[in-house]
Design a protein around this motif. Structure first.
Motif, PDB file in Angstrom:
ATOM      1  N   SER A  10      -1.999   5.064   2.842  1.00  0.00           N
ATOM      2  CA  SER A  10      -1.929   4.759   4.269  1.00  0.00           C
ATOM      3  C   SER A  10      -2.207   6.004   5.105  1.00  0.00           C
ATOM      4  CB  SER A  10      -0.555   4.197   4.634  1.00  0.00           C
ATOM      5  OG  SER A  10      -0.418   2.894   4.145  1.00  0.00           O
TER       6      SER A  10
ATOM      7  N   ASP B 255      -5.398   6.536   7.627  1.00  0.00           N
ATOM      8  CA  ASP B 255      -5.097   6.721   9.044  1.00  0.00           C
ATOM      9  C   ASP B 255      -5.515   8.097   9.563  1.00  0.00           C
ATOM     10  OD1 ASP B 255      -4.029   4.175   9.251  1.00  0.00           O
ATOM     11  OD2 ASP B 255      -1.982   4.843   8.813  1.00  0.00           O
TER      12      ASP B 255
ATOM     13  N   MET C   4       0.839  -1.175   0.000  1.00  0.00           N
ATOM     14  CA  MET C   4       0.000   0.000   0.000  1.00  0.00           C
ATOM     15  C   MET C   4       0.892   1.248   0.000  1.00  0.00           C
ATOM     16  SD  MET C   4      -3.155   0.937   2.601  1.00  0.00           S
ATOM     17  CE  MET C   4      -3.642  -0.735   2.781  1.00  0.00           C
ATOM     18  N   SER C   5       0.520   2.235  -0.783  1.00  0.00           N
ATOM     19  CA  SER C   5       1.348   3.437  -0.875  1.00  0.00           C
ATOM     20  C   SER C   5       1.271   4.256   0.411  1.00  0.00           C
ATOM     21  CB  SER C   5       0.902   4.287  -2.066  1.00  0.00           C
ATOM     22  OG  SER C   5      -0.285   4.981  -1.757  1.00  0.00           O
ATOM     23  N   ASP C   6       2.293   5.078   0.632  1.00  0.00           N
ATOM     24  CA  ASP C   6       2.334   5.925   1.825  1.00  0.00           C
ATOM     25  C   ASP C   6       1.174   6.912   1.835  1.00  0.00           C
ATOM     26  OD1 ASP C   6       4.588   4.654   2.773  1.00  0.00           O
ATOM     27  OD2 ASP C   6       5.970   6.127   1.894  1.00  0.00           O
TER      28      ASP C   6
END
Length: 144
Positions: free
Chosen positions: A6, A10, A1-3
């Protein structure tokens, strides 16, 4: 999953951007910027959509209408499977073509992104099952 994904997942929900509102500004004249002019499909219809950011309300056709907030975004679509849609697209692109020195519709669409314009709009009511909807139309575009 890409930053980025994420971080998005979050994040606090209150910090996420709200769903953009579909705005049909009142008929009038606006200083605007072209955000994009792109090909798309609307249902089964080939179309071109012009997206604008309205920077300043210059004049409203009906003085009782409220001016839109600076930065309001709106769009106009042209269905390209009928002569009215093609003619409307041509009328909207022609002043851009002349100011930008382009030739084809596709070339004009690409070059127009970010152009400062005066946009004169009209509003029409939908027909049939869409009679309660309002649609933005272009009366005139002038490149600034």
């Amino acid at each position: 999953m890409s930053d980025n994904l994420s971080a998005l997942l979050d994040a606090n929900l209150d910090d996420l951007a709200d769903l953009p509102e579909f705005v049909v500004p009142p008929a009038g004249a606006y200083n605007a910027m072209i955000q994009s002019i792109e090909e798309k499909k609307i249902g089964e219809h080939p179309a071109v959509e012009m997206k604008f950011s309205l920077l300043e309300t210059l004049e409203l056709s009906n003085a009782t209408d409220a001016p839109v907030a600076p930065g309001t975004e709106c769009s106009v679509s042209f269905m390209l499977d009928n002569e009215f849609g093609v003619g409307g697209m041509k009328a909207a692109l022609k002043p851009l073509q002349l100011a930008l020195g382009t030739n084809s519709a596709r070339e004009t669409m690409a070059a127009a992104k970010g152009a400062a314009i005066m946009l004169v709009t009209k509003v029409r009511n939908g027909k049939g099952e869409n009679a309660d909807k309002k649609y933005l139309g272009i009366h005139k575009i002038e490149v600034l």
